[in-house]
Design an enzyme around this catalytic site. Structure first.
Site, PDB file in Angstrom:
ATOM      1  N   ASN A   9       1.001  -1.006  -0.377  1.00  0.00           N
ATOM      2  CA  ASN A   9      -0.028  -0.450  -0.075  1.00  0.00           C
ATOM      3  C   ASN A   9       1.050   1.642   0.668  1.00  0.00           C
ATOM      4  OD1 ASN A   9      -1.764   1.916   0.241  1.00  0.00           O
ATOM      5  ND2 ASN A   9      -2.500   1.415   2.501  1.00  0.00           N
ATOM      6  N   LYS A  11       0.104   3.859  -0.478  1.00  0.00           N
ATOM      7  CA  LYS A  11      -0.178   4.968   0.095  1.00  0.00           C
ATOM      8  C   LYS A  11      -0.526   6.458  -0.293  1.00  0.00           C
ATOM      9  CE  LYS A  11      -0.128   3.583   4.874  1.00  0.00           C
ATOM     10  NZ  LYS A  11      -0.345   3.748   5.995  1.00  0.00           N
ATOM     11  N   HIS A  95     -10.103   1.059   4.992  1.00  0.00           N
ATOM     12  CA  HIS A  95      -8.611   1.555   5.899  1.00  0.00           C
ATOM     13  C   HIS A  95      -8.591   2.693   6.962  1.00  0.00           C
ATOM     14  CE1 HIS A  95      -4.570   2.399   6.235  1.00  0.00           C
ATOM     15  NE2 HIS A  95      -3.798   1.655   5.831  1.00  0.00           N
ATOM     16  N   GLU A  97      -7.054   4.604   7.790  1.00  0.00           N
ATOM     17  CA  GLU A  97      -6.915   6.096   7.551  1.00  0.00           C
ATOM     18  C   GLU A  97      -7.561   7.222   7.082  1.00  0.00           C
ATOM     19  OE1 GLU A  97      -2.582   5.127   5.677  1.00  0.00           O
ATOM     20  OE2 GLU A  97      -1.867   4.877   7.509  1.00  0.00           O
ATOM     21  N   GLU A 167      -5.788  -4.666  11.295  1.00  0.00           N
ATOM     22  CA  GLU A 167      -5.004  -3.620  11.303  1.00  0.00           C
ATOM     23  C   GLU A 167      -4.748  -3.037  12.272  1.00  0.00           C
ATOM     24  OE1 GLU A 167      -2.824  -2.775   7.179  1.00  0.00           O
ATOM     25  OE2 GLU A 167      -3.944  -1.187   6.827  1.00  0.00           O
ATOM     26  N   GLY A 173       1.580   2.128  11.269  1.00  0.00           N
ATOM     27  CA  GLY A 173       3.138   3.514  10.086  1.00  0.00           C
ATOM     28  C   GLY A 173       3.476   3.747  12.282  1.00  0.00           C
ATOM     29  N   SER A 213       2.993  -2.136  10.252  1.00  0.00           N
ATOM     30  CA  SER A 213       4.453  -1.973  10.714  1.00  0.00           C
ATOM     31  C   SER A 213       5.221  -3.341  10.121  1.00  0.00           C
ATOM     32  CB  SER A 213       5.116  -1.431  12.340  1.00  0.00           C
ATOM     33  OG  SER A 213       4.054  -0.432  11.960  1.00  0.00           O
TER      34      SER A 213
HETATM   35  C1  PEP Z   1      -1.191  -0.353   6.107  1.00  0.00           C
HETATM   36  O1  PEP Z   1      -0.727   0.415   4.853  1.00  0.00           O
HETATM   37  O2  PEP Z   1      -2.055  -0.448   5.991  1.00  0.00           O
HETATM   38  C2  PEP Z   1      -0.095  -0.245   7.263  1.00  0.00           C
HETATM   39  C3  PEP Z   1      -0.176  -1.319   7.738  1.00  0.00           C
HETATM   40  O3  PEP Z   1       1.328   0.748   7.105  1.00  0.00           O
HETATM   41  P1  PEP Z   1       2.102   0.695   7.751  1.00  0.00           P
HETATM   42  O4  PEP Z   1       2.773  -1.147   7.122  1.00  0.00           O
HETATM   43  O5  PEP Z   1       3.183   1.729   7.178  1.00  0.00           O
HETATM   44  O6  PEP Z   1       2.089  -0.172   9.282  1.00  0.00           O
END
Ligand code: PEP
Length: 259
Positions: A9, A11, A95, A97, A167, A173, A213
């Site tokens: 992803n 982003k 997601h 975010e 998640e 992040g 992460s």
């Molecule tokens: C994500 O984009 O869904 C994500 C888990 O980001 P990160 O790996 O940076 O934590």
């Protein structure tokens, strides 16, 4: 055995030129990703360019969001058939975010899941608790609510065409990942809910990937858990060698489980 899935992803990162470089490096580094499905989700602006690069390779293309409707007066939105036209096979939905920044509700996410399925896209329904919810012991309540609402109205056949992503919001992040045991516990809980919503057999076929992460140095331990079917990778997917290492390790981890 469920085929492991690793999704990058990207982003809101990268120019089209940068996306071309990254996609080319991932494609060339993963000519034969053994027994693992790999999908890149660049920003909308780079979908067409990345599509040209990955078409004909084993790397799949996905999007980070879509609208529920196939067309219409929805300024600034992207419809599922538009993604299909560009070669997308998968779309991330719900997601955290987007839930947080855009105020996406469970009901909106559900409409998007239905809209994506109607056009042959695999919806990746993202669920996860905040740090506060975990501290208050509300992890299972939160993910159960998001799962039931996100899949509302879907019959068993539609549920088989979905992917779930667990998640934990506190791990996205932040550099803090859930321990493999914490992730596996939630994955097992989600699979139990799928058994109830569809059937035990179907629940065994739906992939549940972990996100938060994920890096090359923690993916081995995560993939050692039989409940974890791959990874949704954010930050670490922006670095081709790091992402390639994650895919290789995920494939090895899944293969060693099947031995
Ligand atoms: C994500 O984009 O869904 C994500 C888990 O980001 P990160 O790996 O940076 O934590």
């Amino acid at each position: 055995m469920r085929t492991p899935l690793v999704i990058g992803n990207w982003k809101m990162n990268g120019t089209v030129a940068e996306a071309r470089v990254l996609a080319t490096a991932v494609r060339d580094g993963l000519k034969r990703p053994k027994g693992t499905e790999v999908v890149l989700c660049p920003p909308f602006t780079a979908l067409a360019a990345v599509s040209e690069i990955v078409t004909g390779s084993p790397i799949g293309l996905g999007a980070q969001n879509c609208h529920a409707e196939p067309s219409g007066a929805h300024t600034g939105e992207i419809a599922p058939p538009m993604l299909v036209e560009l070669g997308c096979r998968l779309v991330l939905l719900g997601h955290s975010e987007r839930r947080k920044e855009m105020g996406e509700s469970d009901e909106q996410v559900n409409r998007k899941v239905v809209g994506a399925l109607a056009h042959g896209l695999t919806p990746v329904l993202c669920v996860g608790e905040s740090g506060e919810e975990r501290r208050q012991g509300l992890t299972f309540t939160t993910v159960e609510g998001q799962l039931r609402a996100g899949l509302a109205g879907l019959d068993a056949a539609a549920i088989t065409r979905t992917v779930l992503a667990y998640e934990p919001v506190w791990a996205i992040g932040t550099g803090l990942n859930a321990t493999p045991a914490q992730a596996a516990e939630v994955h097992g809980y989600l699979r139990g809910l799928l058994s109830e919503l569809a059937s035990k057999e179907i629940a065994q076929t739906v992939r549940i990937v972990y996100g938060g992460s994920v890096k090359a140095d923690n993916v081995d331990a995560l993939m050692a858990e039989g409940e974890i079917d791959g990874a949704l990778v954010g930050g670490a997917s922006l670095n081709a060698p790091g992402f390639i290492a994650i895919v290789r390790k995920a494939a090895r981890g899944a293969a060693s489980r099947g031995e």
